[in-house]
Design an enzyme around this catalytic site. Structure first.
Site: not given
Ligand SMILES: [Zn+2]
Length: 319
Positions: A114, A122, A191, A201, A213, A244, A270
């Site tokens: 990505c 991705c 994830k 991002r 996504r 995550k 993040s």
């Molecule tokens: Zn990715």
């Protein structure tokens, strides 16, 4: 038993050590570049020379390792920059390997497309009956090629984060064939599609240019499915797993710890970092205490190690 610090230390159940922390770095082209990410105070896009300097600081603080992401000069629909011989992370890995810091740090390379695809997804994008979708199987070859290229450039561990089905097996086969059978795979096994990735991002310049996504990342409502995903990745040959995000999914970390024997990492993503930083900036939370408490909670949930943008700060506090 809480009367004084030595008594509290004696009966403490969970510990936090700088060696448990993994520090993410965003490597960009140029020289002497140190560009702060506006939504992540204290996080920078770094050129290779600056990344080496940052790594030396991390090593001196006793941090366990680095997780490397790349910002390529140019992007294309296939994400060819991900496996380019002279790709940005490959350059970073070679420079880091040549530095003294690499003797003390585990160099983990994120494996995904990505950051390198012009559309920001991705995997490969194709048009189907219901509009565009990510084409799983042809994407596997590209991810495997990327993993081999990163390991050849010096990655100690490769960490696929794309969430394509079958990618751990494809990467394992490709690594073995390239005589990189000693390179472990840290799989982002569960994830979740999450709003908490927002600031990343900007940092990695990897926002999808259309759609989202949710077709390949997991639905945040599903715990049993997360365990099934982990099971599949381990069957395919994953050596460690990474969960995550962390804070909104601590029950998933705990369930993984209770169900699997492999080392488990959790990524304090993040958005978790940025919302704490925002509260610190407003004076609403005690910075030092809240930083360590946020990490201790993740360890207590069962994570052996934590990927965190607070790594340097926390290591300093832990002294
Ligand atoms: Zn990715």
């Amino acid at each position: 038993m809480r009367r004084n610090e030595s008594l509290r230390a004696l009966v403490r159940e969970t510990t936090l050590d700088p060696g448990d922390l993994i520090y993410p770095l965003f490597i960009c082209p140029g020289q002497g570049v140190r560009k702060e990410v506006s939504s992540m105070p204290g996080v920078f896009q770094l050129s290779v020379d600056e990344a080496v300097r940052e790594a030396e600081e991390a090593a001196a603080l006793g941090i366990g390792g680095l997780l490397l992401f790349g910002l390529p000069e140019t992007k294309d629909p296939e994400g060819t920059g991900a496996w380019a011989e002279n790709g940005i992370v490959q350059q970073g890995l070679r420079a880091l390997k040549a530095s003294a810091a690499s003797k003390k740090l585990v160099l983990i390379a994120d494996v995904c497309l990505c950051e390198y695809t012009s559309h920001g997804h991705c995997g490969l994008i194709v048009e189907g009956r219901d509009g565009w979708y990510v084409d799983n199987d042809p994407s596997l070859d590209l991810l495997a090629k990327t993993a081999v290229s990163l390991a050849e450039a010096g990655a100690d561990v490769v960490a696929p984060s794309d969430m394509m089905d079958g990618r751990v097996a494809a990467i394992r086969d490709a690594l073995d064939e390239a005589e990189l059978d000693m390179t472990p795979i840290l799989s982002y096994a569960s994830k979740f599609a999450s709003a908490f990735y927002g600031p990343f991002r900007e940092a990695a310049d990897s926002a999808p240019q259309f759609g989202d996504r949710r077709a390949y990342q997991m639905d945040g409502a599903n715990l049993r499915e997360a365990l099934r995903e982990i099971d599949l990745d381990l069957e395919e040959g994953a050596d460690m797993i990474l969960m995550k995000p962390a804070m909104p999914y601590l029950d998933v970390v705990r369930a993984a710890r209770d169900n699997f024997e492999v080392p488990i990492g959790a990524y304090q993503v993040s958005g978790e970092y940025s919302m704490l930083q925002a509260a610190f900036a407003k004076g609403w939370l005690d910075k030092d205490r809240a930083t360590l408490e946020s990490l201790l909670g993740i360890r207590r949930a069962g994570a052996d190690f934590i990927v965190t943008y607070f790594a340097k700060e926390a290591a300093r506090l832990l002294g």
